[in-house]
Design a protein around this motif. Structure first.
Motif, PDB file in Angstrom:
ATOM      1  N   HIS A   3       0.685  -1.365   0.024  1.00 26.29           N
ATOM      2  CA  HIS A   3       0.088   0.053   0.042  1.00 26.29           C
ATOM      3  C   HIS A   3       0.923   1.200  -0.044  1.00 26.29           C
ATOM      4  O   HIS A   3       1.649   1.587   0.771  1.00 26.29           O
ATOM      5  CB  HIS A   3      -0.885  -0.251   1.243  1.00 26.29           C
ATOM      6  N   THR A   5      -0.091   5.482  -1.639  1.00 26.70           N
ATOM      7  CA  THR A   5      -0.859   6.227  -1.951  1.00 26.70           C
ATOM      8  C   THR A   5       0.013   6.669  -2.965  1.00 26.70           C
ATOM      9  O   THR A   5       1.202   6.915  -2.918  1.00 26.70           O
ATOM     10  CB  THR A   5      -1.411   7.208  -1.124  1.00 26.70           C
ATOM     11  N   HIS A   8       1.968  10.789  -3.229  1.00 25.00           N
ATOM     12  CA  HIS A   8       1.987  11.158  -1.883  1.00 25.00           C
ATOM     13  C   HIS A   8       3.126  10.721  -1.145  1.00 25.00           C
ATOM     14  O   HIS A   8       3.489   9.563  -0.684  1.00 25.00           O
ATOM     15  CB  HIS A   8       0.851  10.395  -1.104  1.00 25.00           C
ATOM     16  N   PRO A  28       2.247  15.456  14.108  1.00 25.97           N
ATOM     17  CA  PRO A  28       1.029  15.624  13.096  1.00 25.97           C
ATOM     18  C   PRO A  28       0.019  15.018  13.446  1.00 25.97           C
ATOM     19  O   PRO A  28      -1.158  15.332  13.317  1.00 25.97           O
ATOM     20  CB  PRO A  28       1.835  15.267  11.749  1.00 25.97           C
ATOM     21  N   THR A  32      -3.897  16.346  14.201  1.00 27.87           N
ATOM     22  CA  THR A  32      -5.077  15.995  13.520  1.00 27.87           C
ATOM     23  C   THR A  32      -6.231  15.483  14.587  1.00 27.87           C
ATOM     24  O   THR A  32      -7.423  15.860  14.624  1.00 27.87           O
ATOM     25  CB  THR A  32      -5.106  15.021  12.548  1.00 27.87           C
ATOM     26  N   ARG A 105     -10.038  19.153   3.398  1.00 22.46           N
ATOM     27  CA  ARG A 105      -9.077  17.994   3.322  1.00 22.46           C
ATOM     28  C   ARG A 105      -9.206  16.835   4.167  1.00 22.46           C
ATOM     29  O   ARG A 105      -8.347  15.673   4.307  1.00 22.46           O
ATOM     30  CB  ARG A 105      -7.636  18.490   3.247  1.00 22.46           C
ATOM     31  N   VAL A 109      -9.382  11.617   5.405  1.00 24.70           N
ATOM     32  CA  VAL A 109      -8.990  11.326   6.689  1.00 24.70           C
ATOM     33  C   VAL A 109     -10.248  10.506   7.171  1.00 24.70           C
ATOM     34  O   VAL A 109     -10.283   9.581   7.927  1.00 24.70           O
ATOM     35  CB  VAL A 109      -8.796  12.412   7.824  1.00 24.70           C
ATOM     36  N   GLN A 111     -12.597   9.365   5.611  1.00 23.22           N
ATOM     37  CA  GLN A 111     -12.890   7.908   4.831  1.00 23.22           C
ATOM     38  C   GLN A 111     -11.877   7.130   5.425  1.00 23.22           C
ATOM     39  O   GLN A 111     -12.409   5.991   5.396  1.00 23.22           O
ATOM     40  CB  GLN A 111     -12.469   8.410   3.244  1.00 23.22           C
ATOM     41  N   ALA A 112     -10.912   7.350   5.854  1.00 20.51           N
ATOM     42  CA  ALA A 112      -9.680   6.086   6.493  1.00 20.51           C
ATOM     43  C   ALA A 112     -10.461   5.691   7.596  1.00 20.51           C
ATOM     44  O   ALA A 112     -10.428   4.428   7.849  1.00 20.51           O
ATOM     45  CB  ALA A 112      -8.551   6.907   6.477  1.00 20.51           C
ATOM     46  N   ASP A 115     -13.373   3.578   6.776  1.00 18.00           N
ATOM     47  CA  ASP A 115     -13.066   2.007   6.049  1.00 18.00           C
ATOM     48  C   ASP A 115     -12.501   1.076   7.299  1.00 18.00           C
ATOM     49  O   ASP A 115     -12.772   0.087   7.159  1.00 18.00           O
ATOM     50  CB  ASP A 115     -11.961   2.539   5.235  1.00 18.00           C
TER      51      ASP A 115
ATOM     52  N   HIS B   3      -8.247  12.070  -5.593  1.00 15.59           N
ATOM     53  CA  HIS B   3      -7.838  10.902  -4.552  1.00 15.59           C
ATOM     54  C   HIS B   3      -8.812   9.842  -4.551  1.00 15.59           C
ATOM     55  O   HIS B   3      -9.862   9.948  -3.859  1.00 15.59           O
ATOM     56  CB  HIS B   3      -7.793  11.480  -3.135  1.00 15.59           C
ATOM     57  N   THR B   5      -8.419   5.412  -3.292  1.00 13.34           N
ATOM     58  CA  THR B   5      -7.535   4.523  -3.171  1.00 13.34           C
ATOM     59  C   THR B   5      -7.976   3.259  -4.321  1.00 13.34           C
ATOM     60  O   THR B   5      -9.154   3.286  -4.553  1.00 13.34           O
ATOM     61  CB  THR B   5      -7.651   3.813  -1.828  1.00 13.34           C
ATOM     62  N   HIS B   8     -10.729   0.111  -3.709  1.00 10.87           N
ATOM     63  CA  HIS B   8     -11.400   0.331  -2.363  1.00 10.87           C
ATOM     64  C   HIS B   8     -12.715   1.043  -2.448  1.00 10.87           C
ATOM     65  O   HIS B   8     -13.092   2.047  -3.142  1.00 10.87           O
ATOM     66  CB  HIS B   8     -10.513   1.431  -1.697  1.00 10.87           C
ATOM     67  N   GLN B   9     -13.936   0.018  -2.283  1.00 15.82           N
ATOM     68  CA  GLN B   9     -15.243   0.888  -2.208  1.00 15.82           C
ATOM     69  C   GLN B   9     -15.255   1.859  -1.134  1.00 15.82           C
ATOM     70  O   GLN B   9     -15.099   1.681   0.081  1.00 15.82           O
ATOM     71  CB  GLN B   9     -16.296  -0.347  -1.916  1.00 15.82           C
ATOM     72  N   ALA B  10     -15.869   3.035  -1.330  1.00 16.79           N
ATOM     73  CA  ALA B  10     -16.253   4.177  -0.548  1.00 16.79           C
ATOM     74  C   ALA B  10     -17.584   3.734   0.195  1.00 16.79           C
ATOM     75  O   ALA B  10     -18.375   3.293  -0.272  1.00 16.79           O
ATOM     76  CB  ALA B  10     -16.062   5.228  -1.228  1.00 16.79           C
ATOM     77  N   ALA B 112      -3.037   8.807   7.228  1.00 16.18           N
ATOM     78  CA  ALA B 112      -3.749   9.655   6.798  1.00 16.18           C
ATOM     79  C   ALA B 112      -3.764  10.933   7.980  1.00 16.18           C
ATOM     80  O   ALA B 112      -3.973  12.028   7.442  1.00 16.18           O
ATOM     81  CB  ALA B 112      -5.239   9.209   6.818  1.00 16.18           C
ATOM     82  N   ASP B 115      -0.576  12.691   7.362  1.00 16.09           N
ATOM     83  CA  ASP B 115      -0.845  13.585   6.416  1.00 16.09           C
ATOM     84  C   ASP B 115      -1.371  14.822   6.566  1.00 16.09           C
ATOM     85  O   ASP B 115      -1.006  16.013   6.258  1.00 16.09           O
ATOM     86  CB  ASP B 115      -1.401  12.947   5.112  1.00 16.09           C
ATOM     87  N   TRP B 116      -2.441  14.913   7.261  1.00 12.75           N
ATOM     88  CA  TRP B 116      -3.431  16.022   7.239  1.00 12.75           C
ATOM     89  C   TRP B 116      -2.614  16.987   8.589  1.00 12.75           C
ATOM     90  O   TRP B 116      -2.609  18.084   8.227  1.00 12.75           O
ATOM     91  CB  TRP B 116      -4.855  15.620   7.939  1.00 12.75           C
TER      92      TRP B 116
END
Lengths: 132, 132
Positions: A3, A5, A8, A28, A32, A105, A109, A111-112, A115, B3, B5, B8-10, B112, B115-116
């Motif tokens: 994995h 991205t 990125h 970081p 968040t 943005r 996040v 979404q992660a 998931d 963006h 992935t 990957h189903q959202a 994630a 990153d944010w």
DNA sequence: CTGAATCCCTGCCGATACTG
DNA sequence: CAGTATCGGCAGGGATTCAG
């Protein structure tokens, strides 16, 4: 690798902040989590991801959320640079809340987070796995 | 699209849980936040993402983390199906902590969050923007 | 309509001491 | 080595009330 991205840059490998030994506000991840911290916060963000809202629209969308916590959350998200207040002149007072670019943005996040929480039907590996 | 992935189903679009009006434990986002909830939790996960650890190795890596909270976190992560305890027979007692497959899948989630929080040099849009 | 102020209660987490 | 038991301070957040 399994994995990675697309375009990125991963921050973790050699960034010194990846080696902190305490929950310092400079990390970081902590930044968040601080922005999303507290009950209801993610739901307010989700609501604003669907479009800008007035104060009472937010209250209507989240009926069990009290005034105190809602204004707390909006202030917190404002401090974090996630939400922008748009106060329009005239009477009665009209205020619109919208996500900043930075706030938008947060979509990936959330979404992660979604998931990971969604990929395990309750009872497969979690708490009550063998219970019934 | 900017963006998405790979395979990957959202989950967000039409899942009824995307419309909850309160922080219910059934919401996938809440499930993830519950797993990561509390101080030190993400740091414990980060440490285990680098490899399995013994109790005292975790204490050494996170010196300011107290015994109480460490065992709280390990229990919480165990309940969430994130961490697995491997107790080996013999004396002195040896116990190894490792991430489950589900726990390893937290890697992208932490990424994630990282990153944010990393993409805004302090003072660009956030709190102390105009302060200095 | 859009909030801020106050009150109080609960749960977190840090420190310390103790056990298998 | 690998934890648990207990206690206390403090912050989070819900209900209510008041203000611009």
């Amino acid at each position: 690798m399994t994995h990675r991205t697309v375009g990125h840059q991963a921050g973790l490998p050699d960034d010194p902040r990846a080696h902190v030994t305490a929950p310092t506000p400079e990390c970081p991840v902590e930044i968040t989590l601080a922005a999303l911290h507290g009950r209801w916060t993610t739901l307010v963000v989700r609501e604003l991801l669907r479009g800008d809202r007035s104060y009472s629209e937010l209250r209507a969308a989240l009926p069990a959320l009290s005034d105190k916590v809602l204004s707390d959350r909006l202030a917190q998200l404002g401090e974090a640079g996630v939400v922008e207040r748009d106060r329009r002149p005239g009477w009665p007072p009209r205020v619109r809340y919208a996500l900043t670019p930075r706030g938008r943005r947060l979509g990936p996040v959330l979404q992660a987070l979604w998931d990971w929480g969604a990929d395990t039907p309750p009872g497969t590996t979690g708490p009550g796995a063998a219970v019934r």
